[in-house]
Design a protein around this motif. Sequence first.
Motif, PDB file in Angstrom:
ATOM      1  N   VAL A   1      24.440 -21.826 116.369  1.00  0.00           N
ATOM      2  CA  VAL A   1      24.114 -21.353 117.719  1.00  0.00           C
ATOM      3  C   VAL A   1      23.254 -20.100 117.646  1.00  0.00           C
ATOM      4  O   VAL A   1      22.258 -19.970 118.368  1.00  0.00           O
ATOM      5  CB  VAL A   1      25.403 -21.082 118.519  1.00  0.00           C
ATOM      6  N   TRP A   2      23.612 -19.186 116.768  1.00  0.00           N
ATOM      7  CA  TRP A   2      22.845 -17.937 116.656  1.00  0.00           C
ATOM      8  C   TRP A   2      21.416 -18.226 116.193  1.00  0.00           C
ATOM      9  O   TRP A   2      20.461 -17.623 116.700  1.00  0.00           O
ATOM     10  CB  TRP A   2      23.498 -16.966 115.670  1.00  0.00           C
ATOM     11  N   LEU A   3      21.261 -19.150 115.249  1.00  0.00           N
ATOM     12  CA  LEU A   3      19.925 -19.440 114.739  1.00  0.00           C
ATOM     13  C   LEU A   3      19.065 -20.160 115.774  1.00  0.00           C
ATOM     14  O   LEU A   3      17.842 -19.985 115.799  1.00  0.00           O
ATOM     15  CB  LEU A   3      20.032 -20.290 113.467  1.00  0.00           C
ATOM     16  N   LEU A   4      19.676 -20.957 116.622  1.00  0.00           N
ATOM     17  CA  LEU A   4      18.919 -21.619 117.685  1.00  0.00           C
ATOM     18  C   LEU A   4      18.535 -20.630 118.786  1.00  0.00           C
ATOM     19  O   LEU A   4      17.458 -20.743 119.392  1.00  0.00           O
ATOM     20  CB  LEU A   4      19.736 -22.767 118.280  1.00  0.00           C
TER      21      LEU A   4
ATOM     22  N   ALA B   1      21.435 -19.392 128.599  1.00  0.00           N
ATOM     23  CA  ALA B   1      22.836 -19.186 128.978  1.00  0.00           C
ATOM     24  C   ALA B   1      23.621 -20.487 128.910  1.00  0.00           C
ATOM     25  O   ALA B   1      24.721 -20.537 128.339  1.00  0.00           O
ATOM     26  CB  ALA B   1      22.907 -18.590 130.384  1.00  0.00           C
ATOM     27  N   ALA B   2      23.064 -21.546 129.488  1.00  0.00           N
ATOM     28  CA  ALA B   2      23.758 -22.836 129.489  1.00  0.00           C
ATOM     29  C   ALA B   2      23.871 -23.398 128.082  1.00  0.00           C
ATOM     30  O   ALA B   2      24.920 -23.943 127.693  1.00  0.00           O
ATOM     31  CB  ALA B   2      23.032 -23.816 130.404  1.00  0.00           C
ATOM     32  N   GLY B   3      22.797 -23.266 127.299  1.00  0.00           N
ATOM     33  CA  GLY B   3      22.804 -23.821 125.952  1.00  0.00           C
ATOM     34  C   GLY B   3      23.783 -23.127 125.026  1.00  0.00           C
ATOM     35  O   GLY B   3      24.518 -23.793 124.279  1.00  0.00           O
ATOM     36  N   THR B   4      23.815 -21.798 125.051  1.00  0.00           N
ATOM     37  CA  THR B   4      24.756 -21.081 124.192  1.00  0.00           C
ATOM     38  C   THR B   4      26.201 -21.385 124.578  1.00  0.00           C
ATOM     39  O   THR B   4      27.060 -21.556 123.712  1.00  0.00           O
ATOM     40  CB  THR B   4      24.518 -19.568 124.258  1.00  0.00           C
TER      41      THR B   4
ATOM     42  N   ALA C   1      35.049 -18.654 114.162  1.00  0.00           N
ATOM     43  CA  ALA C   1      35.714 -17.343 114.230  1.00  0.00           C
ATOM     44  C   ALA C   1      35.507 -16.710 115.595  1.00  0.00           C
ATOM     45  O   ALA C   1      35.130 -15.539 115.691  1.00  0.00           O
ATOM     46  CB  ALA C   1      35.200 -16.432 113.137  1.00  0.00           C
ATOM     47  N   GLY C   2      35.722 -17.483 116.637  1.00  0.00           N
ATOM     48  CA  GLY C   2      35.537 -16.937 117.966  1.00  0.00           C
ATOM     49  C   GLY C   2      36.386 -17.669 118.988  1.00  0.00           C
ATOM     50  O   GLY C   2      37.139 -18.583 118.666  1.00  0.00           O
ATOM     51  N   SER C   3      36.244 -17.255 120.236  1.00  0.00           N
ATOM     52  CA  SER C   3      37.002 -17.834 121.337  1.00  0.00           C
ATOM     53  C   SER C   3      36.036 -18.296 122.416  1.00  0.00           C
ATOM     54  O   SER C   3      35.296 -17.476 122.981  1.00  0.00           O
ATOM     55  CB  SER C   3      37.991 -16.813 121.915  1.00  0.00           C
ATOM     56  N   TRP C   4      36.031 -19.609 122.683  1.00  0.00           N
ATOM     57  CA  TRP C   4      35.128 -20.129 123.709  1.00  0.00           C
ATOM     58  C   TRP C   4      35.509 -19.655 125.107  1.00  0.00           C
ATOM     59  O   TRP C   4      34.626 -19.266 125.878  1.00  0.00           O
ATOM     60  CB  TRP C   4      35.091 -21.652 123.646  1.00  0.00           C
ATOM     61  N   PRO C   5      36.796 -19.666 125.496  1.00  0.00           N
ATOM     62  CA  PRO C   5      37.144 -19.144 126.827  1.00  0.00           C
ATOM     63  C   PRO C   5      36.705 -17.689 127.015  1.00  0.00           C
ATOM     64  O   PRO C   5      36.203 -17.322 128.082  1.00  0.00           O
ATOM     65  CB  PRO C   5      38.668 -19.282 126.887  1.00  0.00           C
ATOM     66  N   THR C   6      36.894 -16.855 125.981  1.00  0.00           N
ATOM     67  CA  THR C   6      36.469 -15.465 126.097  1.00  0.00           C
ATOM     68  C   THR C   6      34.948 -15.359 126.186  1.00  0.00           C
ATOM     69  O   THR C   6      34.416 -14.480 126.874  1.00  0.00           O
ATOM     70  CB  THR C   6      36.977 -14.646 124.897  1.00  0.00           C
ATOM     71  N   ALA C   7      34.245 -16.267 125.508  1.00  0.00           N
ATOM     72  CA  ALA C   7      32.785 -16.278 125.595  1.00  0.00           C
ATOM     73  C   ALA C   7      32.336 -16.568 127.023  1.00  0.00           C
ATOM     74  O   ALA C   7      31.434 -15.900 127.554  1.00  0.00           O
ATOM     75  CB  ALA C   7      32.211 -17.321 124.638  1.00  0.00           C
ATOM     76  N   LEU C   8      32.966 -17.547 127.670  1.00  0.00           N
ATOM     77  CA  LEU C   8      32.608 -17.870 129.044  1.00  0.00           C
ATOM     78  C   LEU C   8      32.932 -16.711 129.984  1.00  0.00           C
ATOM     79  O   LEU C   8      32.134 -16.362 130.861  1.00  0.00           O
ATOM     80  CB  LEU C   8      33.340 -19.138 129.489  1.00  0.00           C
ATOM     81  N   LEU C   9      34.100 -16.112 129.788  1.00  0.00           N
ATOM     82  CA  LEU C   9      34.470 -14.964 130.615  1.00  0.00           C
ATOM     83  C   LEU C   9      33.554 -13.774 130.343  1.00  0.00           C
ATOM     84  O   LEU C   9      33.229 -13.005 131.257  1.00  0.00           O
ATOM     85  CB  LEU C   9      35.926 -14.579 130.345  1.00  0.00           C
ATOM     86  N   GLY C  10      33.126 -13.635 129.084  1.00  0.00           N
ATOM     87  CA  GLY C  10      32.213 -12.553 128.742  1.00  0.00           C
ATOM     88  C   GLY C  10      30.875 -12.696 129.447  1.00  0.00           C
ATOM     89  O   GLY C  10      30.312 -11.720 129.934  1.00  0.00           O
ATOM     90  N   GLY C  11      30.378 -13.931 129.513  1.00  0.00           N
ATOM     91  CA  GLY C  11      29.132 -14.159 130.237  1.00  0.00           C
ATOM     92  C   GLY C  11      29.276 -13.831 131.705  1.00  0.00           C
ATOM     93  O   GLY C  11      28.387 -13.206 132.305  1.00  0.00           O
ATOM     94  N   LEU C  12      30.389 -14.240 132.287  1.00  0.00           N
ATOM     95  CA  LEU C  12      30.637 -13.944 133.697  1.00  0.00           C
ATOM     96  C   LEU C  12      30.777 -12.442 133.920  1.00  0.00           C
ATOM     97  O   LEU C  12      30.227 -11.896 134.889  1.00  0.00           O
ATOM     98  CB  LEU C  12      31.904 -14.669 134.160  1.00  0.00           C
ATOM     99  N   ALA C  13      31.487 -11.770 133.023  1.00  0.00           N
ATOM    100  CA  ALA C  13      31.718 -10.332 133.180  1.00  0.00           C
ATOM    101  C   ALA C  13      30.425  -9.542 133.050  1.00  0.00           C
ATOM    102  O   ALA C  13      30.120  -8.676 133.885  1.00  0.00           O
ATOM    103  CB  ALA C  13      32.736  -9.856 132.142  1.00  0.00           C
ATOM    104  N   LEU C  14      29.641  -9.820 132.006  1.00  0.00           N
ATOM    105  CA  LEU C  14      28.415  -9.052 131.804  1.00  0.00           C
ATOM    106  C   LEU C  14      27.392  -9.387 132.888  1.00  0.00           C
ATOM    107  O   LEU C  14      26.696  -8.490 133.386  1.00  0.00           O
ATOM    108  CB  LEU C  14      27.836  -9.337 130.427  1.00  0.00           C
ATOM    109  N   GLY C  15      27.320 -10.661 133.276  1.00  0.00           N
ATOM    110  CA  GLY C  15      26.418 -11.030 134.352  1.00  0.00           C
ATOM    111  C   GLY C  15      26.790 -10.352 135.659  1.00  0.00           C
ATOM    112  O   GLY C  15      25.909  -9.877 136.397  1.00  0.00           O
TER     113      GLY C  15
END
Length: 262
Positions: A109-112, A139-142, A156-170
Motif C-alpha cells: 500500500v505504501w509503495l502504491l 483516500a478510497a484506495g488506501t 502490523a496495523g489496525s484497519w478500523p483505527t485507520a478508517l477512524l484516523g482518516g475521519l478524525a484528521l479529515g
Amino acid sequence: MYATLIAVAALWGAVTGLLVPRPAYRLSVEPDEPWRDACPAGHPFTGPARGWLGAPRCTACAVAVPVGSARPATTDTGAPDRTATVPVVTALVCAALAAATGPRPELVVWLLAAPVAVLLALVDRAVHRLPDRLTLPLAAGTAALLGVAALLPWHAGSWPTALLGGLALGTGYFVLFLVNPSGMGFGDVKLALALGVVLGWYGWGVLFVGAFAGFLFGAVYGFALVALRRASRKSAIPFGPFMIGGALVGVLLGAFAAVPAA
C-alpha cells in the motif's frame, strides 16, 4: 532478502517516478483552466491512459516537461529541468518505506501511494492545488487496500483505527477550513482523509506525530520565508507537501516500531 526488498522498492520508486513529471505538468493549471493536453512545444500528449502515462520528455520533440511549473505551455518556459530529480526522490521515499516496514503486507500500500503523494506535492507546489482526481481516489484506495492487508498474516496495523484516523484528521482539517478558509484549502481537507487513513493504521500516536510534523514543517518554512523577506505573514503557501512530508515521518516511525500480528 531484506536488502533485496529495499532494492526492489527503490527500483519501483525510480520507474514510477519517471511517470510522474508528465501528469504533474498536465495537472499544474489554475482551477478555471482545463488540464494541459500538449507538451511545451505544442505537441499533443499520446500514449497509455489517454496520454497521462508516458516519458517525461515529448516523443515528438524531446522537450522535457517543466516539472512543478505553472508556466503556460511554450517552447521556452524558462523553468529548470527537474525531471531527473523526481525519480530519485520517489526511489528514496520507497526505499525508506521498505526499510522501515520490511516484508509486511502494508508495504504494498505504501509503495502504491508514494508516487501519487509525490505527484500531489509537485502539483500543489506549482499551483497551490490538490486535484480531486488524485486526493479522493488516494483516500478510497488506501482504505480499501489496507482492508485487504488487514486480512493477511504478519500485518502490523489496525484497519478500523485507520478508517477512524482518516475521519478524525479529515474532520480536523475541515474545522480549520471553516475557521480560516483563506489559509486552508478544501483540497487539504481531502488529502487529510487519505493521510489520516495511512497514519491511523499504526495507531493514534502515529497519527498525532504525523499531523504535528506536517504543521511543524509548514510553520518552519513559512517563518523562513518571512525572515528572508520572500513572503509576508499573509502570503499563501502550498501546505500539501508539508502534510505529505509529516505523514511520511509518521509512517516511517510507526512502521519501524510496529509489531506484526501473529
